[in-house]
Structures are given as structure tokens and as C-alpha cells.
Scaffold this active site. Structure first.
Site, PDB file in Angstrom:
ATOM      1  N   GLU A  96       0.798  -1.217   0.000  1.00 28.19           N
ATOM      2  CA  GLU A  96       0.000   0.000   0.000  1.00 28.19           C
ATOM      3  C   GLU A  96       0.834   1.271   0.000  1.00 28.19           C
ATOM      4  O   GLU A  96       1.991   1.278   0.411  1.00 28.19           O
ATOM      5  CB  GLU A  96      -0.933  -0.012   1.216  1.00 28.19           C
ATOM      6  N   CYS A 109       3.336   8.555   1.580  1.00 24.80           N
ATOM      7  CA  CYS A 109       3.910   7.539   2.463  1.00 24.80           C
ATOM      8  C   CYS A 109       4.047   6.257   1.638  1.00 24.80           C
ATOM      9  O   CYS A 109       3.046   5.717   1.165  1.00 24.80           O
ATOM     10  CB  CYS A 109       2.942   7.352   3.637  1.00 24.80           C
ATOM     11  N   CYS A 116       7.129  -7.524   6.712  1.00 20.09           N
ATOM     12  CA  CYS A 116       8.328  -7.119   7.465  1.00 20.09           C
ATOM     13  C   CYS A 116       8.707  -8.255   8.395  1.00 20.09           C
ATOM     14  O   CYS A 116       7.831  -8.864   9.005  1.00 20.09           O
ATOM     15  CB  CYS A 116       8.025  -5.850   8.272  1.00 20.09           C
ATOM     16  N   CYS A 120       7.314  -6.231  15.181  1.00 19.25           N
ATOM     17  CA  CYS A 120       6.942  -5.364  16.297  1.00 19.25           C
ATOM     18  C   CYS A 120       5.512  -5.734  16.711  1.00 19.25           C
ATOM     19  O   CYS A 120       4.650  -5.926  15.860  1.00 19.25           O
ATOM     20  CB  CYS A 120       7.036  -3.895  15.882  1.00 19.25           C
ATOM     21  N   CYS A 123       2.304  -3.740  15.390  1.00 20.52           N
ATOM     22  CA  CYS A 123       2.285  -3.334  13.986  1.00 20.52           C
ATOM     23  C   CYS A 123       1.634  -4.411  13.124  1.00 20.52           C
ATOM     24  O   CYS A 123       2.037  -5.573  13.165  1.00 20.52           O
ATOM     25  CB  CYS A 123       3.713  -3.074  13.507  1.00 20.52           C
ATOM     26  N   LEU A 240      11.087   4.652  18.321  1.00 19.00           N
ATOM     27  CA  LEU A 240      11.619   4.349  19.659  1.00 19.00           C
ATOM     28  C   LEU A 240      10.571   3.610  20.504  1.00 19.00           C
ATOM     29  O   LEU A 240      10.808   2.509  20.970  1.00 19.00           O
ATOM     30  CB  LEU A 240      12.063   5.661  20.318  1.00 19.00           C
ATOM     31  N   CYS A 359      -0.334   5.716   8.552  1.00 15.32           N
ATOM     32  CA  CYS A 359       0.999   5.129   8.449  1.00 15.32           C
ATOM     33  C   CYS A 359       1.163   4.092   9.549  1.00 15.32           C
ATOM     34  O   CYS A 359       0.725   4.294  10.661  1.00 15.32           O
ATOM     35  CB  CYS A 359       2.068   6.205   8.650  1.00 15.32           C
TER      36      CYS A 359
HETATM   37  N1  SAH Z   1       9.719  -0.175   9.605  1.00 15.66           N
HETATM   38  C1  SAH Z   1       9.874   1.207   9.780  1.00 15.66           C
HETATM   39  C2  SAH Z   1       8.969   2.053   8.917  1.00 15.66           C
HETATM   40  C3  SAH Z   1       7.561   1.585   8.710  1.00 15.66           C
HETATM   41  S1  SAH Z   1       6.494   1.692  10.104  1.00 15.66           S
HETATM   42  C4  SAH Z   1       9.712   1.583  11.241  1.00 15.66           C
HETATM   43  O1  SAH Z   1       9.329   0.729  12.030  1.00 15.66           O
HETATM   44  O2  SAH Z   1      10.030   2.710  11.590  1.00 15.66           O
HETATM   45  C5  SAH Z   1       6.167   3.434  10.219  1.00 15.66           C
HETATM   46  C6  SAH Z   1       5.772   3.890  11.626  1.00 15.66           C
HETATM   47  O3  SAH Z   1       4.472   3.411  11.992  1.00 15.66           O
HETATM   48  C7  SAH Z   1       6.714   3.364  12.698  1.00 15.66           C
HETATM   49  O4  SAH Z   1       7.033   4.367  13.624  1.00 15.66           O
HETATM   50  C8  SAH Z   1       5.877   2.301  13.354  1.00 15.66           C
HETATM   51  O5  SAH Z   1       6.334   2.002  14.618  1.00 15.66           O
HETATM   52  C9  SAH Z   1       4.510   2.907  13.322  1.00 15.66           C
HETATM   53  N2  SAH Z   1       3.426   1.958  13.538  1.00 15.66           N
HETATM   54  C10 SAH Z   1       3.402   0.644  13.252  1.00 15.66           C
HETATM   55  N3  SAH Z   1       2.208   0.097  13.592  1.00 15.66           N
HETATM   56  C11 SAH Z   1       1.466   1.094  14.096  1.00 15.66           C
HETATM   57  C12 SAH Z   1       0.120   1.170  14.599  1.00 15.66           C
HETATM   58  N4  SAH Z   1      -0.662   0.098  14.612  1.00 15.66           N
HETATM   59  N5  SAH Z   1      -0.314   2.355  15.026  1.00 15.66           N
HETATM   60  C13 SAH Z   1       0.471   3.458  14.961  1.00 15.66           C
HETATM   61  N6  SAH Z   1       1.734   3.462  14.487  1.00 15.66           N
HETATM   62  C14 SAH Z   1       2.218   2.287  14.073  1.00 15.66           C
HETATM   63 FE1  SF4 Z   2       8.421  -3.738  10.574  1.00 19.43          FE
HETATM   64 FE2  SF4 Z   2       6.164  -2.715  11.516  1.00 19.43          FE
HETATM   65 FE3  SF4 Z   2       8.260  -2.985  13.121  1.00 19.43          FE
HETATM   66 FE4  SF4 Z   2       8.288  -1.110  11.180  1.00 19.43          FE
HETATM   67  S1  SF4 Z   2       6.921  -1.185  12.939  1.00 19.43           S
HETATM   68  S2  SF4 Z   2       9.925  -2.574  11.733  1.00 19.43           S
HETATM   69  S3  SF4 Z   2       7.125  -2.210   9.575  1.00 19.43           S
HETATM   70  S4  SF4 Z   2       7.144  -4.671  12.143  1.00 19.43           S
END
Ligand code: SAH
Ligand code: SF4
Length: 385
Positions: A96, A109, A116, A120, A123, A240, A359
Site C-alpha cells: 500500500e 507515504c 516485514c 513489532c 504493527c 523508539l 501510516c
Molecule cells: N519499519 C519502519 C517504517 C515503517 S512503520 C519503522 O518501524 O520505523 C512506520 C511507523 O508506523 C513506525 O514508527 C511504526 O512504529 C509505526 N506503527 C506501526 N504500527 C502502528 C500502529 N498500529 N499504530 C500506529 N503506528 C504504528
Molecule cells: Fe516492521 Fe512494523 Fe516494526 Fe516497522 S513497525 S519494523 S514495519 S514490524
């Protein structure tokens, strides 16, 4: 029957690569700039339209090269102007891209991977696992495609007349003013394809974006942050999400390998090398998990005195998640704790809620392909997003 040689997708080539490519075709390297101007300034996708290039050169390009962006599977428009595209990487993989218009800018974006590996816990991309890296052409192709699509939309809407802001920004070719690698995937885990794409974003003959308007967001792959400092100077954002290693290990598992202290060292190094202004630290607000005033104070202690900004992201829930979004008052209190301690902090506005376009919320989908067969012969392919 001999196989057709694969064509080189020019969207995947930064300027030096394109110069080498046109030289191999027997042309002068400066043709690369001409080609880039057609592709990126005018959004042209067919060699036939490039009228100032010699006919035989165009014919050669037509044979050996292509300008091919990802295919659009579907488009979703939010009532607040946000647009989300579901794109197709190949037969079975979708990812997307989201456009977020604001009064003073338009942010695109984009994704760097389908899925990935980093897992996390909050996410949705992480929860769906890893499918594959996007190629440089697929990364650049997102911006190229969005620029064309948005321009077409704006042209259809824009009244003729100099006072209309949208028409003005269109004439200036500035519908997309900012690009953030905050869609699906971890950009630094796809370094090989992301770095050439960044170079096209910044190139005067490419999208010509200033380095402050291109942001790479990473979950903290420390060695790659050092490598990135050698390769480019775009703005850096770091996810972070926790002020201490114990909690961060749980939320962002890569922290077990590269703990906070190491990560921060890498960030300050990046700024020193790149003469950067500050690093943006993203911090997703999870109710009762990382949103207490004491945690805000701990975060302030980590960042105080450093060139850092904190961007608080209200958590975007998705089906099956165990987390909840912190209430607005809690998020504001957290921000105020940071501000009172001299740490710059903002709260991200959520956009495109009605189309799940935030995002970090880009779940992507594996397209279900239903192949309809009659005996051995394929008579149709139904694609569902
Ligand atoms: N992998 C990279 C970039 C993609 S994620 C990263 O982790 O930075 C982009 C941002 O969205 C990151 O800060 C991530 O932690 C945040 N993010 C992921 N899942 C989310 C959610 N469910 N709600 C809000 N932010 C989220
Ligand atoms: Fe991967 Fe989502 Fe973690 Fe970003 S926040 S590193 S996209 S698992």
C-alpha cells in the site's frame, strides 16, 4: 522460440546507472538527463512521446527498456482528502501507498517491502510476516505513479485561473512535497534497493526533493544507520516507542540485538555526518503500556540536550491486536511532560481513518487469485483485494 530478454526498468536506475545504461546503448551519457527530465519532470511513460530523442535511440529503448510502475489494484479515497492505493508487486503480492494532503504540503507515504520480518508487536505489517523486498523500480515507481495519478485528478478538478492554490501547486509540479518511507516494511532491511531510490528522489533531474523533505523511518537497525550516513543525507526518523530496554525489547524485538544506548549513538552519529538538524523519534501511544508520565520523564532524560523531536503517534488498532490507543488527554499529558523538560514533541494527527490509511497501519494483503481453468487452459483470473 527464443525468450524475449528482460527489459531494464528505468525507474530503478539512479542517474549514474542510467548514464551507464545509455552508454551501453551507444548513446552519450548526457541523454540520461534528458530521459530523466521526461520521466520525472513530465511524468512521461512511453518512449514514443520523448520527441527530442533520436528515433533510432527511442527504438532501442523501446526494445531494451521500459518505464513500469507497480499496478494499481484499487484506490480508496477518504473524506479528509487522504488517498490510499493498493498496489500489486507481482501476481500474488500487494502493498500500500498513502497520500496525505495538508494545506502547506502533500506527503506520500510509501512502502519498502511487502511485509516485514521485524515483528513489532503493535504493527499490523509485522504481524503478517515477510514476503519480499520491493525493487528500486517499485519504490521509485510508487512516487512516479502517485504524481501522475494526483496530477490527473487535480487537472480534472482544477478550474482555470491563477488564484486557485491547487492549480498553482499543480503548475509548479508540487503536489507531492514530501516523501516518507513509513509504509510497509523496514527500509534499512532493504538497503540495496532503498538507497538508489532515495537518490532519484533527491536528484535535480529526478523528483528534485530537498533532503529535509524525504524521511526514512527505521525501527533501529544500528549497523545500517552507520552505512546510511555514508550513502545519503535524508531526514531520519526512528521508531523508539519505549524509554527503557525492557519494554522496548517487547515492543520492538530488534532492540534485543541493538539496545537503546547503541541506537541513540548511531542517531547522533548520523546527524554529525550529515549535518542534519534533528532526528525524529516516533512513539506510538499504547494505553497502559508506554504512556505514563513517569515514562515521559524517562524519555525526556534520554533525549534532553540532543537534537531530537518526538512525534507521538496515536495507536491505530487492527483486528486481533491486544493494544488500545491511549486517550487523547493522556497523550497530551505525555507531550506536556516532554515539553516541560525542553524536549520538542508533537502529536500526529490521524488521517484517513475511514479507509484504514494511517501510516504503520498498512496491513497489505495477499491477493487471492482464483484461476479459472477449463481443462488445462486458463480462461480467466479473478483477483480480489
Ligand atoms: N519499519 C519502519 C517504517 C515503517 S512503520 C519503522 O518501524 O520505523 C512506520 C511507523 O508506523 C513506525 O514508527 C511504526 O512504529 C509505526 N506503527 C506501526 N504500527 C502502528 C500502529 N498500529 N499504530 C500506529 N503506528 C504504528
Ligand atoms: Fe516492521 Fe512494523 Fe516494526 Fe516497522 S513497525 S519494523 S514495519 S514490524
Amino acid at each position: 522460440m527464443s525468450a524475449t530478454p528482460q527489459r531494464t526498468n528505468l525507474l530503478g536506475l539512479p542517474r549514474a546507472g542510467l548514464e551507464a545504461f545509455v552508454e551501453r546503448l551507444g548513446s552519450k551519457p548526457f541523454r540520461a538527463k534528458q530521459l530523466m527530465a521526461w520521466i520525472y519532470k513530465r511524468g512521461v511513460g512511453s518512449f514514443d512521446e520523448m520527441t527530442d530523442l533520436a528515433k533510432d535511440f527511442r527504438a532501442k529503448l523501446g526494445e531494451l527498456a521500459e518505464i513500469r510502475a507497480p499496478e494499481i489494484v484499487s484506490v480508496h479515497r477518504s473524506t479528509d482528502g487522504t488517498v490510499k492505493w493498493l498496489l500489486r508487486a507481482d501476481a500474488s503480492q500487494a502493498f500500500e501507498m498513502v497520500y496525505i494532503p495538508e494545506t502547506d504540503r502533500g506527503t506520500l507515504c510509501i512502502s519498502s517491502q511487502v511485509g516485514c520480518v521485524l515483528d513489532c508487536s503493535f504493527c499490523s505489517t509485522g504481524q503478517q510476516g515477510f514476503n519480499r523486498n520491493l525493487t528500486a523500480a517499485e519504490i521509485v515507481g510508487q512516487v512516479w505513479l502517485a504524481a501522475r495519478e494526483l496530477e490527473r485528478d487535480a487537472q480534472a478538478r482544477a478550474p482555470v485561473g491563477p488564484r486557485d492554490d491547487e492549480a498553482k501547486s499543480l503548475r509548479e509540479g508540487r503536489i507531492i512535497t514530501n516523501v516518507v518511507l513509513m509504509g510497509m516494511g523496514e527500509p534499512l532491511a532493504n538497503f540495496r534497493n532503498v538507497v538508489p531510490a532515495l537518490s532519484v528522489f533527491l536528484d535535480d533531474f529526478g523528483f528534485d526533493l530537498s533532503r529535509r523533505r524525504v524521511t526514512l523511518s527505521t525501527s533501529g537497525l544500528v549497523p545500517q544507520i552507520y552505512k546510511l550516513a555514508e550513502a545519503t543525507n535524508v531526514a531520519l526518523a526512528v521508531s523508539l516507542h519505549a524509554p527503557d530496554d525492557e519494554l522496548r525489547n517487547e515492543l520492538v524485538p530488534i532492540n534485543r540485538k541493538h539496545p537503546i544506548a547503541e541506537l541513540l549513538q548511531a542517531c547522533w552519529h548520523y546527524l554529525d555526518e550529515q549535518n542534519g538538524r534533528s532526528v525524529t523519534f516516533e512513539y506510538v501511544m499504547l494505553e497502559g503500556v508506554n504512556d505514563s508520565p513517569a515514562q515521559a520523564r524517562a524519555l525526556a532524560r534520554l533525549l534532553k540536550g540532543h537534537p531530537a523531536k518526538v512525534n507521538l503517534i496515536p495507536f491505530n488498532p487492527f483486528p486481533g491486536t491486544r493494544y488500545r490507543r491511549s486517550p487523547t488527554a493522556i497523550i497530551q499529558r505525555f507531550r506536556d511532560e516532554l515539553l516541560q523538560r525542553g524536549v520538542l514533541a508533537t502529536i500526529r494527527r490521524t488521517r484517513g481513518d475511514d479507509i484504514d490509511a494511517a501510516c504503520g497501519q498498512l496491513a497489505g494483503r495477499v491477493i487471492d487469485r482464483v484461476t479459472v481453468r477449463l481443462g488445462n487452459k486458463v480462461i480467466g483470473v479473478a483477483v480480489q483485494a
